[in-house]
Scaffold this motif. Structure first.
Motif, short mmCIF file in Angstrom:
data_model
loop_
_atom_site.label_atom_id
_atom_site.label_comp_id
_atom_site.label_asym_id
_atom_site.label_seq_id
_atom_site.Cartn_x
_atom_site.Cartn_y
_atom_site.Cartn_z
N GLU A 43 33.77 35.51 46.94
CA GLU A 43 34.00 34.32 47.77
C GLU A 43 34.05 33.05 46.93
O GLU A 43 34.79 32.12 47.25
CB GLU A 43 32.92 34.19 48.84
CG GLU A 43 33.25 33.12 49.86
CD GLU A 43 32.26 33.07 51.00
OE1 GLU A 43 32.07 31.97 51.55
OE2 GLU A 43 31.68 34.11 51.37
N ALA A 44 33.28 33.00 45.84
CA ALA A 44 33.26 31.82 44.98
C ALA A 44 34.45 31.80 44.02
O ALA A 44 34.69 30.79 43.35
CB ALA A 44 31.95 31.76 44.19
N GLY A 45 35.17 32.90 43.94
CA GLY A 45 36.30 32.97 43.01
C GLY A 45 35.83 33.10 41.56
O GLY A 45 36.52 32.67 40.64
N LEU A 46 34.67 33.70 41.38
CA LEU A 46 34.10 33.88 40.05
C LEU A 46 33.97 35.37 39.75
O LEU A 46 33.94 36.19 40.66
CB LEU A 46 32.70 33.23 39.97
CG LEU A 46 32.64 31.73 40.22
CD1 LEU A 46 31.18 31.28 40.34
CD2 LEU A 46 33.34 30.98 39.09
N GLY A 47 33.86 35.69 38.49
CA GLY A 47 33.64 37.08 38.11
C GLY A 47 32.22 37.51 38.44
O GLY A 47 31.29 36.71 38.45
#
Length: 193
Positions: A43-47
């Protein structure tokens, strides 16, 4: 390109941590607290590895979400105590409005009160009692002094506030009628119609 400075790296670290905490708070509402680190990363667009670097498990993440939420709520309490030139009900009304505005824009702050209403049932047993005590000492007792009551009227007021704000998070209502909800909450204490 020049390498980042130490200050730039620290700023990025702080921003990323805040991003993770915001997403985790919103994920809590969507999943009832059963979210996974992978859900937050997605959801955060992080790995996944990036989020895992900051928070190796969900419990540490929730602990920090609540910790930062407590800090933000304490600022509203401090401001509520320092509201001068108003009647007692006027101070309480302004406090309720400030709390609702904070909750509307800050899922972490709302989560503190939402979980308190549920007696922090989503936390591990060892953390539950600590969270309850922290809430009572840092938020509930100061609120009783603003409301100038020692009975369970504050519980009723908070139930109105938490329930109405829940519509914002669970039903997707974009705006709260802050003035109306605050008046309803104050009526729970003053028993005025």
């Amino acid at each position: 390109m020049c390498p980042r400075t130490k200050e730039q790296n620290e700023l990025i670290r702080i921003q990323r941590r805040e991003q993770i905490l915001d997403v985790a708070a919103r994920s809590y509402f969507r999943t009832g607290g059963t979210f996974d680190i992978r859900d937050v990363a997605r959801e955060a667009g992080l790995g996944y590895g990036t989020v895992y670097h900051y928070y190796p498990n969900r419990h540490l993440l929730i602990e920090d979400v609540l910790g930062s939420g407590f800090e933000r709520c304490e600022q509203v309490i401090a401001n509520g105590i320092n509201i001068g030139d108003l009647s007692d009900n006027g101070r309480l009304l302004e406090y309720c409005k400030a709390l609702l505005r904070l909750w509307q824009s800050d899922a972490r702050a709302y989560l503190v009160y939402k979980m308190a209403a549920e007696h922090y049932a989503g936390l591990p047993e060892r953390d539950r009692q600590h969270a309850k005590i922290k809430f009572m000492e840092r938020l509930y007792v100061p609120l009783q002094s603003i409301a100038q009551c020692k009975d369970d009227s504050v519980d009723h007021m908070l139930a109105v506030l938490v329930g109405c704000c829940g519509m914002h998070y669970y039903a997707g209502n974009s705006d709260l009628d802050v003035d109306r909800i605050a008046k309803l909450a104050v009526q729970a204490i003053t028993k005025e119609s």
